[in-house]
Design an enzyme around this catalytic site. Structure first.
Site: not given
Length: 430
Positions: A267, A282, A354, A357, A395
């Site tokens: 990403r 991130r 997070e 999802s 994470r």
RNA sequence: GGAGGAUUAGGCUAAUUGGUAAGUCAGCGGUCUUGAAAACCGCCGCCCUCUGGGCUUGGGGGUUCGAGUCCCUCAUCCUCCGCCA
């Protein structure tokens, strides 16, 4: 014109324009539905006119054929059809233009939220659904994952930056082994206990695949693109795995189809520099185990709940405190109709992170990707698609290091992982 | 990268050498039957303003009154050659 180019059903927009407009507004998207309806109207009128011309051509052409067989002169008809033919060609070009404009508009429209999704203005309106586990009470000041990882030689961000740049992970020694163990543990859990079939997909995909799942056109800037070959690096295994069945008609008896896949995820994170970038929070590249399901439309919301449970099991087996959050309308992603996030507690960073999802996309992706099944009446219908992280590793690693740290700077390995790692504690000197 | 072959609907298979996609299997519905099988009928790719039309032979373009068929181009698969992990 075929229906497969559309993501929101043009029929629904035609019949309930106000409802669509209103639903999209809760997603903070303002759309001029009238513009789309006008294009649609224009298309259908010209289409009808052209179809009539084509009908004329078909009948006269058949007459020419008959005449020729009987030896009758057909020159007059042929001359007449020459003109009709050129008019048809002009109309078809015009139709193509209208269709392209319409398609651009429709393909850029996000999915509408399910009626059960809480309406909200931003992420602050997300709703916490439940919590599991309780954060450990430390008798000492807990370190963050960077301090722990560096002193234990689990990873090396400085050298990673030299090799690639910031935001790329370099796992070393037992850190690399731990990462591999996490991936294997999660894949085994989903295949052996949750009934998923394992997939190892390509990490580069074409534009059709990226459009099918909804990354294109909106997320183009967030993906790495290889111009020379017109290929995209996948931001998630969702893209290649969902596209396994693009342009297919699935057997009803085989639904739901459940796949789980490890992949690297890439990403660009354009526009998110500066915030939450420390360490593993991130990254431009990370590892993730993903779950993807294709199901009958009647089942998708029940399946969403079980999908969330499947992801939760990863965290429960690792005995990590987490909470489940339902996203409000404004925080839903482009393609999602309903979504739950799983957030792990990180005592070193002192915040929720997070790690998963889980979304139901309804028929949105199926419509774009043309994934159908034959229903009970033998009619072709779009399936519903869902996917969820199960889970992303960076994470997760943060949470393990920070939750399982000891006062002497060592980190205990969660019991369930020990068969995979082959060691049960991480120490500075080992 | 080079040469040759292939691609028709969910699967399989035809189509006067240019005349407007014929069948078959699977599936769905119906008739018949106590039920089932068999048999028969209909549906069985998409669109529209749907008693009717139009589109669809891997994608796009061209020639023609008319293209599955002829020409160009791209994609994918197979075989052989070259290169290479």
């Amino acid at each position: 014109m075929k229906g497969k180019e559309f993501m929101l059903d043009i029929h629904v927009i035609r019949e309930e324009p106000e409802r669509i407009e209103k639903a999209l507004r809760t997603k903070n998207i303002s759309v001029d539905v009238n513009k789309i309806l006008a294009l649609d109207q224009q298309f259908r009128e010209l289409s009808k006119e052209t179809d009539d011309l084509k009908h004329l051509r078909n009948t006269v052409t058949q007459a020419i054929n008959d005449k020729k067989k009987k030896g009758i002169d057909a020159r007059e008809d042929i001359l007449k059809m020459r003109d009709v033919g050129s008019r048809i060609k002009e109309n078809d070009q015009q139709l193509l233009l209208i269709q392209q404009t319409l398609k651009e508009q429709l393909i850029s429209l996000p999915n509408t939220p399910h009626e059960s999704v809480p309406v909200g203005k931003n992420e602050k309106d997300n709703v916490e659904v439940r919590r599991w586990g309780s954060p450990q009470k430390f008798t000492f000041n807990p370190k963050n994952h960077l301090e722990l990882g560096e002193s234990l030689n689990l990873f090396d961000f400085h050298r990673a930056a030299k090799i690639s740049g910031s935001g790329f992970p370099l796992y070393t020694g037992k850190g690399a082994k731990l990462e591999r163990s996490l991936i294997n543990f999660m894949l085994d859990l989903h295949t052996q206990e949750h009934g998923y079939t394992e997939i190892l997909p390509p990490f580069l995909v074409n534009s059709n695949s990226s459009t099918g799942t909804g990354q294109l056109p909106k997320m183009a800037d967030d993906m790495y693109y290889l111009d020379q070959d017109d290929l995209w690096l996948i931001p998630t295994a969702e893209v290649p795995v969902t596209n396994i069945h693009r342009d297919e008609i699935l057997n009803r008896e085989n639904l739901p189809i459940k796949y789980t896949a490890y992949s690297g995820c890439f990403r660009r994170e354009a526009g998110s520099y500066g915030k939450d970038t420390r360490g593993f929070q991130r990254l431009h590249q990370f590892n993730k185990v993903e779950m993807v399901q294709f199901c009958h439309p009647d089942e998708s919301y029940t399946i969403l709940d079980s999908l969330v449970n499947n992801a939760e099991m990863v965290l429960q087996k690792l005995i990590l405190p987490y909470r489940v959050v339902e996203l409000c309308t404004a925080d839903l992603s482009f393609a999602a109709a309903k979504c739950y996030d799983l957030e792990l507690w990180a005592p070193g960073e002192e915040k929720w992170l997070e790690v998963s999802s889980c979304s139901n996309f309804g028929d949105f992706q199926a419509r774009r990707s043309n994934i159908r099944f034959k229903d009970e009446q033998g009619k072709n219908r779009f399936v519903h698609t869902l996917n969820g992280s199960g889970v992303a590793t960076p994470r997760l690693l943060i949470a393990i290091l920070e939750n399982y740290q000891n006062e002497d700077g060592s980190v205990t390995i969660p019991e369930i992982l020990r068969p995979y790692t082959g060691f049960d504690i991480l120490r500075q000197d080992s």
